[in-house]
Scaffold this motif. Structure first.
Motif, short mmCIF file in Angstrom:
data_model
loop_
_atom_site.label_atom_id
_atom_site.label_comp_id
_atom_site.label_asym_id
_atom_site.label_seq_id
_atom_site.Cartn_x
_atom_site.Cartn_y
_atom_site.Cartn_z
N VAL A 108 0.83 -1.21 0.00
CA VAL A 108 0.00 0.00 0.00
C VAL A 108 0.87 1.26 0.00
CG1 VAL A 108 -1.71 1.29 1.34
CG2 VAL A 108 -1.97 -1.18 1.03
N ALA A 127 -6.38 0.14 -5.61
CA ALA A 127 -7.05 0.49 -4.36
C ALA A 127 -7.76 -0.71 -3.75
CB ALA A 127 -8.03 1.64 -4.59
N VAL A 128 -8.51 -1.45 -4.57
CA VAL A 128 -9.22 -2.62 -4.06
C VAL A 128 -8.22 -3.67 -3.58
CG1 VAL A 128 -10.73 -4.56 -4.72
CG2 VAL A 128 -11.30 -2.22 -5.43
N GLY A 130 -5.20 -3.15 -2.53
CA GLY A 130 -4.56 -2.65 -1.31
C GLY A 130 -5.43 -2.85 -0.08
N VAL A 131 -6.74 -2.63 -0.22
CA VAL A 131 -7.66 -2.85 0.91
C VAL A 131 -7.69 -4.33 1.27
CG1 VAL A 131 -10.09 -2.80 1.61
CG2 VAL A 131 -9.07 -0.80 0.50
N ILE A 132 -7.77 -5.19 0.27
CA ILE A 132 -7.79 -6.64 0.52
C ILE A 132 -6.50 -7.07 1.23
CG2 ILE A 132 -7.69 -8.91 -0.61
CD1 ILE A 132 -9.63 -7.72 -2.74
N LEU A 134 -4.47 -5.20 3.12
CA LEU A 134 -4.43 -4.71 4.51
C LEU A 134 -5.36 -5.50 5.42
CD1 LEU A 134 -4.07 -0.83 4.27
CD2 LEU A 134 -2.37 -2.52 4.98
N VAL A 135 -6.55 -5.81 4.93
CA VAL A 135 -7.46 -6.63 5.74
C VAL A 135 -6.82 -7.99 6.01
CG1 VAL A 135 -9.69 -7.85 5.74
CG2 VAL A 135 -9.58 -5.44 5.04
#
Length: 146
Positions: A108, A127-128, A130-132, A134-135
């Motif tokens: 990220v 972006a999607v 990166g969110v996946i 980090l989760v």
């Protein structure tokens, strides 16, 4: 009843008994303070690594604004040496898990700093993803272990 301790056993006992208690990965528990410390260190470590790598990159390969001087490569190399020591400050002793979780933060931060330093804006897939990531890494980090 008397016990007999050989010299070798006594030396080994004095070597293995350190002043600081060791924290095994299995006995470590996340507290709110440890979580803030770990995430802060992931962010600082990521900044140091990505900026260090970027300095070397623009010195060797350049970007839209051309190449930077040789001293950018030296500065970047120094940052990358410092980066190697930062994970040692993490509150958990689980080397593999710390590096795996850090990898998500690195991904990220690479997108964000690429955008800030070179204007390479992340797209919706970045972006999607990166969110996946980090989760996923926060799940790995905070999952209760026995």
């Amino acid at each position: 009843m008397t016990s007999s301790v050989t010299m070798e056993e006594g030396v080994m006992d004095s070597i293995t008994n350190t002043a600081e208690p060791s924290i095994s990965p299995k006995s470590f528990e996340w507290t709110s303070t440890a979580i803030v410390q770990a995430i802060s260190l992931f962010l600082i470590t990521g900044l140091v690594e990505v900026i260090g790598g970027w300095c070397v990159w623009v010195s060797i390969r350049g970007n839209d604004r051309g190449k930077k001087g040789w001293w950018f490569a030296v500065l970047g190399s120094c940052l990358l040496i410092g980066y190697g020591f930062l994970p040692c400050l993490q509150p958990s002793n689980s080397f593999g898990r710390i590096y795996a979780v850090y990898g998500g933060f690195f991904i990220v931060l690479s997108f964000l700093l690429g955008w800030a330093l070179d204007g390479d804006r992340p797209d919706i897939g970045d972006a999607v993803g990166g969110v996946i990531v980090l989760v996923g890494v926060l799940l790995m980090m905070l999952w209760p272990r026995n």
